[in-house]
Design a protein around this motif. Structure first.
Motif, short mmCIF file in Angstrom:
data_model
loop_
_atom_site.label_atom_id
_atom_site.label_comp_id
_atom_site.label_asym_id
_atom_site.label_seq_id
_atom_site.Cartn_x
_atom_site.Cartn_y
_atom_site.Cartn_z
N ARG A 1 0.83 -1.20 0.00
CA ARG A 1 0.00 0.00 0.00
C ARG A 1 0.87 1.25 0.00
O ARG A 1 0.60 2.21 -0.75
N LEU A 2 1.91 1.27 0.81
CA LEU A 2 2.81 2.42 0.85
C LEU A 2 3.51 2.61 -0.49
O LEU A 2 3.71 3.74 -0.95
N ALA A 3 3.87 1.49 -1.13
CA ALA A 3 4.51 1.57 -2.45
C ALA A 3 3.54 2.15 -3.48
O ALA A 3 3.94 2.97 -4.33
N LEU A 4 2.27 1.75 -3.42
CA LEU A 4 1.27 2.29 -4.35
C LEU A 4 1.03 3.78 -4.11
O LEU A 4 0.84 4.54 -5.06
N ILE A 5 1.04 4.19 -2.85
CA ILE A 5 0.87 5.62 -2.53
C ILE A 5 2.00 6.43 -3.14
O ILE A 5 1.78 7.46 -3.80
N ALA A 6 3.23 5.96 -2.92
CA ALA A 6 4.39 6.66 -3.47
C ALA A 6 4.33 6.70 -5.00
O ALA A 6 4.63 7.73 -5.62
N LEU A 7 3.94 5.58 -5.60
CA LEU A 7 3.85 5.51 -7.07
C LEU A 7 2.80 6.48 -7.60
O LEU A 7 3.03 7.17 -8.61
N ALA A 8 1.66 6.56 -6.94
CA ALA A 8 0.58 7.46 -7.38
C ALA A 8 1.03 8.92 -7.33
O ALA A 8 0.77 9.71 -8.25
N ILE A 9 1.73 9.29 -6.27
CA ILE A 9 2.22 10.68 -6.13
C ILE A 9 3.26 10.98 -7.21
O ILE A 9 3.21 12.04 -7.86
N VAL A 10 4.19 10.06 -7.41
CA VAL A 10 5.24 10.27 -8.42
C VAL A 10 4.64 10.39 -9.81
O VAL A 10 5.02 11.28 -10.59
N LEU A 11 3.69 9.51 -10.14
CA LEU A 11 3.07 9.54 -11.48
C LEU A 11 2.28 10.84 -11.68
O LEU A 11 2.29 11.42 -12.78
N THR A 12 1.60 11.30 -10.65
CA THR A 12 0.84 12.55 -10.76
C THR A 12 1.77 13.74 -11.01
O THR A 12 1.51 14.58 -11.89
N LEU A 13 2.85 13.82 -10.25
CA LEU A 13 3.82 14.90 -10.44
C LEU A 13 4.48 14.81 -11.82
O LEU A 13 4.69 15.84 -12.48
N ALA A 14 4.80 13.59 -12.24
CA ALA A 14 5.43 13.41 -13.56
C ALA A 14 4.47 13.81 -14.67
O ALA A 14 4.87 14.45 -15.66
N PHE A 15 3.18 13.42 -14.53
CA PHE A 15 2.18 13.76 -15.53
C PHE A 15 2.01 15.27 -15.65
O PHE A 15 1.99 15.83 -16.76
N GLY A 16 1.89 15.95 -14.51
CA GLY A 16 1.72 17.40 -14.54
C GLY A 16 2.94 18.11 -15.10
O GLY A 16 2.82 19.06 -15.89
N THR A 17 4.12 17.65 -14.70
CA THR A 17 5.36 18.26 -15.20
C THR A 17 5.46 18.14 -16.71
O THR A 17 5.77 19.11 -17.42
N ALA A 18 5.19 16.92 -17.21
CA ALA A 18 5.25 16.69 -18.65
C ALA A 18 4.23 17.56 -19.39
O ALA A 18 4.51 18.10 -20.48
N GLY A 19 3.04 17.70 -18.80
CA GLY A 19 2.00 18.50 -19.44
C GLY A 19 2.40 19.95 -19.59
O GLY A 19 2.23 20.56 -20.67
N PHE A 20 2.93 20.54 -18.54
CA PHE A 20 3.33 21.95 -18.61
C PHE A 20 4.53 22.15 -19.53
O PHE A 20 4.65 23.19 -20.19
N LEU B 1 5.17 20.30 -22.28
CA LEU B 1 4.72 20.11 -23.66
C LEU B 1 3.75 21.20 -24.11
O LEU B 1 3.81 21.67 -25.24
N ILE B 2 2.83 21.59 -23.22
CA ILE B 2 1.78 22.53 -23.62
C ILE B 2 2.24 23.98 -23.53
O ILE B 2 1.98 24.80 -24.43
N GLU B 3 2.95 24.31 -22.42
CA GLU B 3 3.35 25.70 -22.20
C GLU B 3 4.83 25.96 -22.47
O GLU B 3 5.26 27.11 -22.44
N GLY B 4 5.60 24.91 -22.68
CA GLY B 4 7.02 25.10 -22.92
C GLY B 4 7.80 25.52 -21.69
O GLY B 4 8.85 26.16 -21.81
N TYR B 5 7.30 25.17 -20.52
CA TYR B 5 7.99 25.51 -19.27
C TYR B 5 9.31 24.74 -19.18
O TYR B 5 9.42 23.61 -19.64
N PRO B 6 10.31 25.31 -18.54
CA PRO B 6 11.47 24.51 -18.13
C PRO B 6 11.01 23.42 -17.17
O PRO B 6 9.99 23.58 -16.48
N VAL B 7 11.77 22.35 -17.10
CA VAL B 7 11.34 21.19 -16.31
C VAL B 7 11.10 21.58 -14.85
O VAL B 7 10.08 21.19 -14.25
N PHE B 8 12.02 22.35 -14.25
CA PHE B 8 11.85 22.69 -12.84
C PHE B 8 10.61 23.56 -12.63
O PHE B 8 9.85 23.37 -11.68
N ASP B 9 10.41 24.53 -13.51
CA ASP B 9 9.22 25.39 -13.40
C ASP B 9 7.95 24.55 -13.56
O ASP B 9 6.96 24.79 -12.86
N ALA B 10 7.98 23.61 -14.48
CA ALA B 10 6.82 22.75 -14.70
C ALA B 10 6.54 21.90 -13.46
O ALA B 10 5.38 21.73 -13.04
#
Length: 221
Positions: A7-26, A28-37
């Motif tokens: 369960r703890l591993a799934l929690i960590a995975l869900a948080i990491v995937l959410t942050l990765a998804f949002g970072t990639a979106g910003f 690709l869509i807005e052209g943000y630098p990775v850290f800013d995204a």
């Protein structure tokens, strides 16, 4: 414990995937630098509300709206799952200790194996094969957990303490086997046990290999 680890591993995975998804979106869509995204994603899903780093386009705001909805749900679920995990751990420890205490209270004519190192494991295995009731007392919690995995009754405590010996039913025990780290500890334990129950059968198992090493060092000196 395994399902809690998963369960703890799934929690960590869900948080990491959410942050990765949002970072990639910003990126690709807005052209943000990775850290800013990443920073924009972090402030969005945690609902900190610092505002936009840069003005978002229409597509960026649509994506951010989705990220807010999705990210907040994920974070709330993770917080709930972590809270549940902590509560379960506390309850498991409480009821586990209570169950062990009840089992010890029912023992009579049993042996107390003090120490679960190599010699202690050997003594416990012999008692288990013979069908003799016994309880293991060991300071090291990892060793206690190992003993319990082997189907043995075990407690994490200081065997040299009179209170511990009383807790494991020395007043009803048949015998005690001392397999602590040193001969001095074993001698002290035997004297303490004898003072609490004079008719107790006592045995101290000395680590022969350690004794031979001491003799060799003494001879070299």
């Amino acid at each position: 414990m395994e399902h809690l680890s998963r369960r703890l591993a799934l929690i960590a995975l869900a948080i990491v995937l959410t942050l990765a998804f949002g970072t990639a979106g910003f990126v690709l869509i807005e052209g943000y630098p990775v850290f800013d995204a990443f920073y924009m994603t972090l402030t969005t899903v945690t609902t900190v509300g610092y505002g936009e780093i840069r003005t978002l386009s229409h597509a960026g705001r649509i994506f951010n709206s989705f990220l807010i909805s999705f990210g907040v749900v994920v974070i709330l679920l993770c917080v709930g799952a972590m809270t549940q995990t902590v509560i379960e751990l506390e309850l498991n420890q409480f009821f586990g200790k209570r169950r062990v205490k009840n089992m010890i209270d029912k023992l009579e004519g049993h042996y107390i194996v003090c120490g679960f190192g190599r010699l202690g494991r050997g003594a416990a295995d012999e008692l288990k094969r013979a069908g003799v009731p016994f309880v293991v007392v060991e300071k090291n919690e990892d060793r206690v957990e190992r003993a319990m995995k082997f189907g043995m009754l075990a407690v994490a405590a200081d065997a040299s303490s009179d209170e511990t010996l009383r807790d494991v039913g020395i007043d009803k025990a048949r015998g005690l086997i001392a397999t602590l780290a040193s001969d001095a500890d074993n001698l002290f334990l035997i004297l303490s046990a004898k003072s609490l129950r004079s008719r107790l059968h006592l045995a101290a198992r000395i680590d022969q290999e350690a004794s031979e090493q001491k003799m060799r060092r003494a001879g070299a000196d």
